[in-house]
Design a protein around this motif. Structure first.
Motif, PDB file in Angstrom:
ATOM      1  N   ALA B 137      35.269  41.685  33.105  1.00  0.00           N
ATOM      2  CA  ALA B 137      35.762  41.229  34.409  1.00  0.00           C
ATOM      3  C   ALA B 137      37.260  40.974  34.393  1.00  0.00           C
ATOM      4  O   ALA B 137      37.799  40.365  35.303  1.00  0.00           O
ATOM      5  N   ASP B 138      37.959  41.444  33.349  1.00  0.00           N
ATOM      6  CA  ASP B 138      39.363  41.039  33.235  1.00  0.00           C
ATOM      7  C   ASP B 138      40.277  41.716  34.257  1.00  0.00           C
ATOM      8  O   ASP B 138      41.385  41.227  34.496  1.00  0.00           O
ATOM      9  N   ASN B 139      39.846  42.816  34.879  1.00  0.00           N
ATOM     10  CA  ASN B 139      40.578  43.329  36.041  1.00  0.00           C
ATOM     11  C   ASN B 139      39.941  42.873  37.360  1.00  0.00           C
ATOM     12  O   ASN B 139      40.639  42.678  38.362  1.00  0.00           O
ATOM     13  N   LEU B 140      38.630  42.733  37.359  1.00  0.00           N
ATOM     14  CA  LEU B 140      37.933  42.339  38.597  1.00  0.00           C
ATOM     15  C   LEU B 140      38.377  40.954  39.061  1.00  0.00           C
ATOM     16  O   LEU B 140      38.612  40.731  40.255  1.00  0.00           O
ATOM     17  N   ALA B 141      38.473  40.028  38.109  1.00  0.00           N
ATOM     18  CA  ALA B 141      38.775  38.634  38.481  1.00  0.00           C
ATOM     19  C   ALA B 141      40.136  38.511  39.171  1.00  0.00           C
ATOM     20  O   ALA B 141      40.216  37.933  40.259  1.00  0.00           O
ATOM     21  N   PRO B 142      41.221  39.054  38.590  1.00  0.00           N
ATOM     22  CA  PRO B 142      42.497  38.937  39.308  1.00  0.00           C
ATOM     23  C   PRO B 142      42.507  39.708  40.626  1.00  0.00           C
ATOM     24  O   PRO B 142      43.155  39.279  41.585  1.00  0.00           O
ATOM     25  N   ALA B 143      41.788  40.838  40.703  1.00  0.00           N
ATOM     26  CA  ALA B 143      41.754  41.596  41.964  1.00  0.00           C
ATOM     27  C   ALA B 143      41.109  40.763  43.066  1.00  0.00           C
ATOM     28  O   ALA B 143      41.586  40.741  44.200  1.00  0.00           O
ATOM     29  N   LEU B 144      40.052  40.049  42.752  1.00  0.00           N
ATOM     30  CA  LEU B 144      39.346  39.266  43.762  1.00  0.00           C
ATOM     31  C   LEU B 144      40.018  37.927  44.046  1.00  0.00           C
ATOM     32  O   LEU B 144      40.128  37.494  45.193  1.00  0.00           O
ATOM     33  N   PHE B 145      40.456  37.240  42.979  1.00  0.00           N
ATOM     34  CA  PHE B 145      40.977  35.879  43.148  1.00  0.00           C
ATOM     35  C   PHE B 145      42.495  35.854  43.361  1.00  0.00           C
ATOM     36  O   PHE B 145      43.041  34.877  43.859  1.00  0.00           O
ATOM     37  N   GLY B 146      43.199  36.890  42.903  1.00  0.00           N
ATOM     38  CA  GLY B 146      44.655  36.907  42.979  1.00  0.00           C
ATOM     39  C   GLY B 146      45.289  36.100  41.863  1.00  0.00           C
ATOM     40  O   GLY B 146      44.602  35.407  41.104  1.00  0.00           O
ATOM     41  N   GLY B 147      46.613  36.191  41.750  1.00  0.00           N
ATOM     42  CA  GLY B 147      47.356  35.430  40.747  1.00  0.00           C
ATOM     43  C   GLY B 147      46.924  35.752  39.328  1.00  0.00           C
ATOM     44  O   GLY B 147      46.544  36.885  39.016  1.00  0.00           O
ATOM     45  N   PHE B 148      46.992  34.746  38.465  1.00  0.00           N
ATOM     46  CA  PHE B 148      46.517  34.883  37.097  1.00  0.00           C
ATOM     47  C   PHE B 148      45.106  34.324  37.006  1.00  0.00           C
ATOM     48  O   PHE B 148      44.813  33.258  37.563  1.00  0.00           O
ATOM     49  N   THR B 149      44.244  35.028  36.308  1.00  0.00           N
ATOM     50  CA  THR B 149      42.889  34.522  36.096  1.00  0.00           C
ATOM     51  C   THR B 149      42.551  34.572  34.616  1.00  0.00           C
ATOM     52  O   THR B 149      43.045  35.420  33.872  1.00  0.00           O
ATOM     53  N   LEU B 150      41.718  33.639  34.204  1.00  0.00           N
ATOM     54  CA  LEU B 150      41.195  33.628  32.839  1.00  0.00           C
ATOM     55  C   LEU B 150      39.670  33.700  32.943  1.00  0.00           C
ATOM     56  O   LEU B 150      39.053  32.834  33.551  1.00  0.00           O
ATOM     57  N   VAL B 151      39.105  34.769  32.409  1.00  0.00           N
ATOM     58  CA  VAL B 151      37.649  34.896  32.401  1.00  0.00           C
ATOM     59  C   VAL B 151      37.144  34.125  31.184  1.00  0.00           C
ATOM     60  O   VAL B 151      37.175  34.610  30.059  1.00  0.00           O
ATOM     61  N   LYS B 152      36.722  32.882  31.432  1.00  0.00           N
ATOM     62  CA  LYS B 152      36.324  32.024  30.318  1.00  0.00           C
ATOM     63  C   LYS B 152      35.064  32.526  29.663  1.00  0.00           C
ATOM     64  O   LYS B 152      34.930  32.503  28.449  1.00  0.00           O
ATOM     65  N   SER B 153      34.121  32.963  30.449  1.00  0.00           N
ATOM     66  CA  SER B 153      32.927  33.564  29.856  1.00  0.00           C
ATOM     67  C   SER B 153      32.294  34.520  30.850  1.00  0.00           C
ATOM     68  O   SER B 153      32.492  34.407  32.070  1.00  0.00           O
ATOM     69  N   LEU B 154      31.554  35.490  30.315  1.00  0.00           N
ATOM     70  CA  LEU B 154      30.878  36.480  31.156  1.00  0.00           C
ATOM     71  C   LEU B 154      29.472  36.031  31.504  1.00  0.00           C
ATOM     72  O   LEU B 154      28.986  36.289  32.598  1.00  0.00           O
ATOM     73  N   LYS B 155      28.797  35.415  30.526  1.00  0.00           N
ATOM     74  CA  LYS B 155      27.430  34.946  30.743  1.00  0.00           C
ATOM     75  C   LYS B 155      27.293  33.509  30.325  1.00  0.00           C
ATOM     76  O   LYS B 155      27.203  33.251  29.131  1.00  0.00           O
ATOM     77  N   PRO B 156      27.311  32.540  31.239  1.00  0.00           N
ATOM     78  CA  PRO B 156      27.474  32.701  32.686  1.00  0.00           C
ATOM     79  C   PRO B 156      28.924  33.052  33.041  1.00  0.00           C
ATOM     80  O   PRO B 156      29.847  32.690  32.310  1.00  0.00           O
ATOM     81  N   LEU B 157      29.083  33.740  34.143  1.00  0.00           N
ATOM     82  CA  LEU B 157      30.419  34.147  34.561  1.00  0.00           C
ATOM     83  C   LEU B 157      31.223  32.931  35.010  1.00  0.00           C
ATOM     84  O   LEU B 157      30.805  32.193  35.897  1.00  0.00           O
ATOM     85  N   GLU B 158      32.359  32.722  34.350  1.00  0.00           N
ATOM     86  CA  GLU B 158      33.199  31.566  34.666  1.00  0.00           C
ATOM     87  C   GLU B 158      34.648  32.050  34.730  1.00  0.00           C
ATOM     88  O   GLU B 158      35.195  32.518  33.729  1.00  0.00           O
ATOM     89  N   ILE B 159      35.230  31.934  35.902  1.00  0.00           N
ATOM     90  CA  ILE B 159      36.583  32.451  36.124  1.00  0.00           C
ATOM     91  C   ILE B 159      37.508  31.298  36.504  1.00  0.00           C
ATOM     92  O   ILE B 159      37.191  30.520  37.401  1.00  0.00           O
ATOM     93  N   LEU B 160      38.627  31.179  35.800  1.00  0.00           N
ATOM     94  CA  LEU B 160      39.593  30.115  36.091  1.00  0.00           C
ATOM     95  C   LEU B 160      40.813  30.720  36.782  1.00  0.00           C
ATOM     96  O   LEU B 160      41.308  31.767  36.361  1.00  0.00           O
ATOM     97  N   GLN B 161      41.292  30.044  37.817  1.00  0.00           N
ATOM     98  CA  GLN B 161      42.519  30.495  38.484  1.00  0.00           C
ATOM     99  C   GLN B 161      43.687  29.692  37.936  1.00  0.00           C
ATOM    100  O   GLN B 161      43.758  28.476  38.115  1.00  0.00           O
ATOM    101  N   ILE B 162      44.591  30.397  37.266  1.00  0.00           N
ATOM    102  CA  ILE B 162      45.749  29.754  36.656  1.00  0.00           C
ATOM    103  C   ILE B 162      46.911  29.887  37.640  1.00  0.00           C
ATOM    104  O   ILE B 162      47.122  30.962  38.190  1.00  0.00           O
ATOM    105  N   PRO B 163      47.679  28.828  37.872  1.00  0.00           N
ATOM    106  CA  PRO B 163      48.783  28.947  38.832  1.00  0.00           C
ATOM    107  C   PRO B 163      49.838  29.953  38.374  1.00  0.00           C
ATOM    108  O   PRO B 163      49.970  30.229  37.178  1.00  0.00           O
ATOM    109  N   SER B 164      50.560  30.479  39.337  1.00  0.00           N
ATOM    110  CA  SER B 164      51.605  31.461  39.033  1.00  0.00           C
ATOM    111  C   SER B 164      52.929  30.971  39.619  1.00  0.00           C
ATOM    112  O   SER B 164      52.987  30.583  40.782  1.00  0.00           O
ATOM    113  N   PRO B 165      53.982  30.963  38.808  1.00  0.00           N
ATOM    114  CA  PRO B 165      55.290  30.536  39.331  1.00  0.00           C
ATOM    115  C   PRO B 165      55.726  31.417  40.511  1.00  0.00           C
ATOM    116  O   PRO B 165      55.371  32.601  40.569  1.00  0.00           O
TER     117      PRO B 165
END
Lengths: 306, 306
Positions: B137-165
């Motif tokens: 999901a390392d391209n899917l997450a930023p495409a959907l959420f925008g900015g920087f994302t960290l895919v913490k885990s796939l199962k269960p799927l956990e996506i963090l939105q990191i702020p962007s300067p």
């Protein structure tokens, strides 16, 4: 001001996913030290209480770091150091680091702060190296800066202060067994699986984000160590059992403090931290192994004047 | 609303120290898609422009993710998908991810948002897997959420939105060569040195902190990859030279975008990003290899309705 009394705190290094880089500072346990300007040039350890440590400056952690700083200056006076040691050497909660930072912090205050905290860490590294046979700053940085710190690099020394949520507490049990530094190093692998390394850095990145956003649930989900814990936990009696009951008692996570034998846990709120204390005590009370338990708020101030 | 036109952005995955977990979203390059409700049940690809991609729903990335979502619902109508593909497949800036998220995002909007973005990512993973032969999901997450994302885990799927300067830009060069996925995987080691892993997680932890604190200097000091780049960079012609001139032109850092062959750089401000564009062009203009260059602000919004 010719004399200063300071509180030099205990610290927890590694913090599960942050091996070799992350640490945090404790509030309820630490050494007291008195640093005094004296006419005679040089650094002298004039008093040690609590534990049997060497008085020879070059053989004493606080003495070595103090000397490193003293030799960088050209002073026509000296310093006397009194150490009231409360953190047990070898406990895994930064006993040598507290000594190493205490002397240089106190001298710096008496001198009108010629150095910043990163520079003080550089001097303290020399003292820490006497105790741990290698240069590292993962206990020194949280002791000096307080809160959570990430030692980004040693050369050049770069220390980041990561914010800490208001209601974060630690409970730490110190089983009074000795783990030789050589042994705790020998069990570490030179090579690790790339997949494990990815898990570890995902957790560390998440933990840093969780600390910034005060997201306790994410702290909980990030406090995992797939690299070091499987090896070092074997050296700590009843480790798995402690971890199990601590998590059941509600802790956000638990892991090895530094290279052990202490086991730390992080908790939301004092009540949870005290429940965790009871859970830890229940496990070790049955073992015949002596132990101490510390409950502490995360100390965001770090080392301080008493 | 029976029809929606969307912009589905290109993305950069891995981001030097964040292999397999980190990604960010671009603004100036992406696919256009139209999603339309139709009476006939099912998912149909009705138009593809730009690149030669399959019309069969089960063989098309956008079709597969759309089907995954469609099959989770019990609808008495269907959807038609038009794809105006602008991101070249195989370029390493999330071409398949843009297709995979576009269809499910558009359908979700037409249906009144029954799903959140994490759930949409779950469906999009099915489409992405068709293209890249593994679930990630390392391209899917930023495409959907925008900015920087960290895919913490796939199962269960956990996506963090990191702020962007605010003032962060990317410049990306896509050398038009083909790197087979099998080849870019084969060069990766199964085991890595623990010391390298520590360096990598120290840098990732620092980068997350730097993004939270808008510390451009720390972003610069964190954008290093000691694990993957030494292996994969060999597959990209003139990689070292591009990196050298890009850093000389002032970029905060440069690395492999996804699994390549695109090379990304991050810059403070549009002016620096354009200087980096010139530097990249100067290197590749001499090589005879065709290339595209994209300059883009970091897109903090992600996929959007046009």
């Amino acid at each position: 001001m010719n004399e200063i009394k300071i509180f030099s705190p205990a610290t927890v290094a590694n913090v599960s996913c942050g091996f070799d880089v992350l640490g945090f500072c404790l509030d309820s346990v630490g050494d007291d030290m008195v640093i005094r300007k004296i006419e005679k040039k040089g650094i002298y350890i004039s008093k040690i209480e609590g534990f049997d440590l060497p008085y020879e400056t070059e053989l004493n952690v606080a003495g070595v770091s103090a000397l490193a700083m003293y030799n960088s200056l050209d002073l026509d006076f000296g310093f006397e150091i009194e150490i009231y040691k409360k953190i047990k050497p070898g406990s895994g909660i930064g006993s040598s680091a507290a000594s190493a930072v205490g002397s240089v912090f106190g001298m710096n205050e008496l001198l009108g702060r010629p150095y910043n905290k990163t520079q003080l860490t550089e001097f303290a590294i020399k003292g820490e190296a006497l105790a741990s046979k290698c240069e590292h700053a993962d206990n020194l940085a949280p002791a000096l800066f307080g809160g959570f710190t990430l030692v980004k690099s040693l050369k050049p020394l770069e220390i980041l202060q990561i914010p800490s949520p208001d209601d974060l507490f630690a409970t730490i049990i110190h089983p009074q067994i000795e783990i030789k530094t050589s042994e705790s190093r020998a069990v570490l692998p030179n090579q690790v699986a790339l997949s494990d390394a990815i898990t570890q850095w995902s957790n560390l990145g998440s933990l840093v984000h969780a600390l910034h956003t005060s997201d306790y649930n994410l702290i909980k989900n990030s406090l995992h160590d797939v690299i070091i814990e499987p090896h070092r936990s074997k050296l700590i009696p009843h480790y798995e059992e402690v971890k199990k009951v601590v998590l059941k008692a509600g802790a956000l996570g638990a892991g090895i403090s530094g290279s052990g034998p202490s086991i730390f846990s992080l908790c939301k709120g004092i009540e949870m931290a005290k429940n965790v204390e009871d859970a830890m005590r229940n496990v070790y009370a049955k073992t015949g192994i002596e132990f101490d338990i510390h409950v502490s708020k995360i100390n965001i101030e770090g080392i301080k004047i008493k």
